[in-house]
Write an enzyme that holds these catalytic residues in place. Structure first.
Site, short mmCIF file in Angstrom:
data_model
loop_
_atom_site.label_atom_id
_atom_site.label_comp_id
_atom_site.label_asym_id
_atom_site.label_seq_id
_atom_site.Cartn_x
_atom_site.Cartn_y
_atom_site.Cartn_z
N TYR A 1 53.97 7.22 110.22
CA TYR A 1 55.40 7.94 109.98
C TYR A 1 56.13 7.24 108.92
CZ TYR A 1 59.98 9.75 111.14
OH TYR A 1 61.44 10.13 111.11
N GLU B 1 57.04 16.26 115.25
CA GLU B 1 55.90 17.15 115.65
C GLU B 1 56.07 18.12 116.55
OE1 GLU B 1 52.87 14.26 116.24
OE2 GLU B 1 52.51 14.27 114.13
N GLU C 1 46.46 6.26 114.83
CA GLU C 1 47.09 7.02 115.84
C GLU C 1 48.30 7.54 115.39
OE1 GLU C 1 48.10 8.88 119.43
OE2 GLU C 1 46.07 7.83 118.63
N TYR D 1 46.85 13.79 102.32
CA TYR D 1 45.64 13.16 102.80
C TYR D 1 44.53 13.69 101.89
CZ TYR D 1 48.04 11.97 107.07
OH TYR D 1 49.08 11.41 107.95
#
Length: 157
Positions: free
Chosen positions: A86, A24, A83, A131
């Site tokens: 991964y 990220e 949260e 998603y």
């Protein structure tokens, strides 16, 4: 295979948190220590929970999710806030991410939680597409705000 994390998983969870932060483009912000994670996940009053995705052949951890409970005043019940999710690059496409989300959805249904929520960086197209394929809907009308560091200290003192 998806399983609940144990204290022995803290080093691998910590390593994957750092891998995610690097992906990220924010590794410099990932300051959590193994001890902090151990306390948050397995201390006297756990504030967060984690699951591990293992390779079906080797049993090695290849992914994780870390989550905590939130609460909806509109619905009057808890939900889960994811949260971190991964999966290591070499294991992507193997169904581990979907399996982790499926486990969290199962927990929501079992416990009567009515929401499973998370944030995704707007440039992370592979995750956004993943998603959406699961049926998740973006909450475009909401903007996340955050207080940290000096601004948090200034407001809190």
């Amino acid at each position: 295979m998806i399983r609940t994390a144990t204290p022995a998983d803290v080093p691998v969870i910590h390593a994957m948190v750092r891998e995610l932060a690097d992906y990220e483009k924010a590794l410099h912000e990932a300051r959590a220590t193994e001890e902090q994670l151990r306390e948050a996940l397995f201390g006297e009053r756990p504030a967060a929970f984690a699951h591990i995705a293992e390779d079906d052949t080797t049993g090695e951890p290849v992914g994780f999710c870390l989550w905590f409970l939130n609460f909806s005043t509109w619905r009057g019940v808890h939900g889960i806030y994811l949260e971190d999710l991964y999966v290591r690059p070499e294991a992507r496409g193997g169904g581990h991410g979907k399996a982790l989300l499926t486990e969290l959805a199962r927990i929501c249904v079992e416990r009567g939680h009515e929401r499973l929520e998370w944030s995704v960086l707007d440039w992370n197209e592979p995750s956004i597409n993943f998603y959406k394929a699961l049926g998740a809907a973006p909450q475009d009308e909401w903007t996340v705000y955050r207080l940290t560091d000096e601004a948090l200290a200034r407001l809190g003192s």
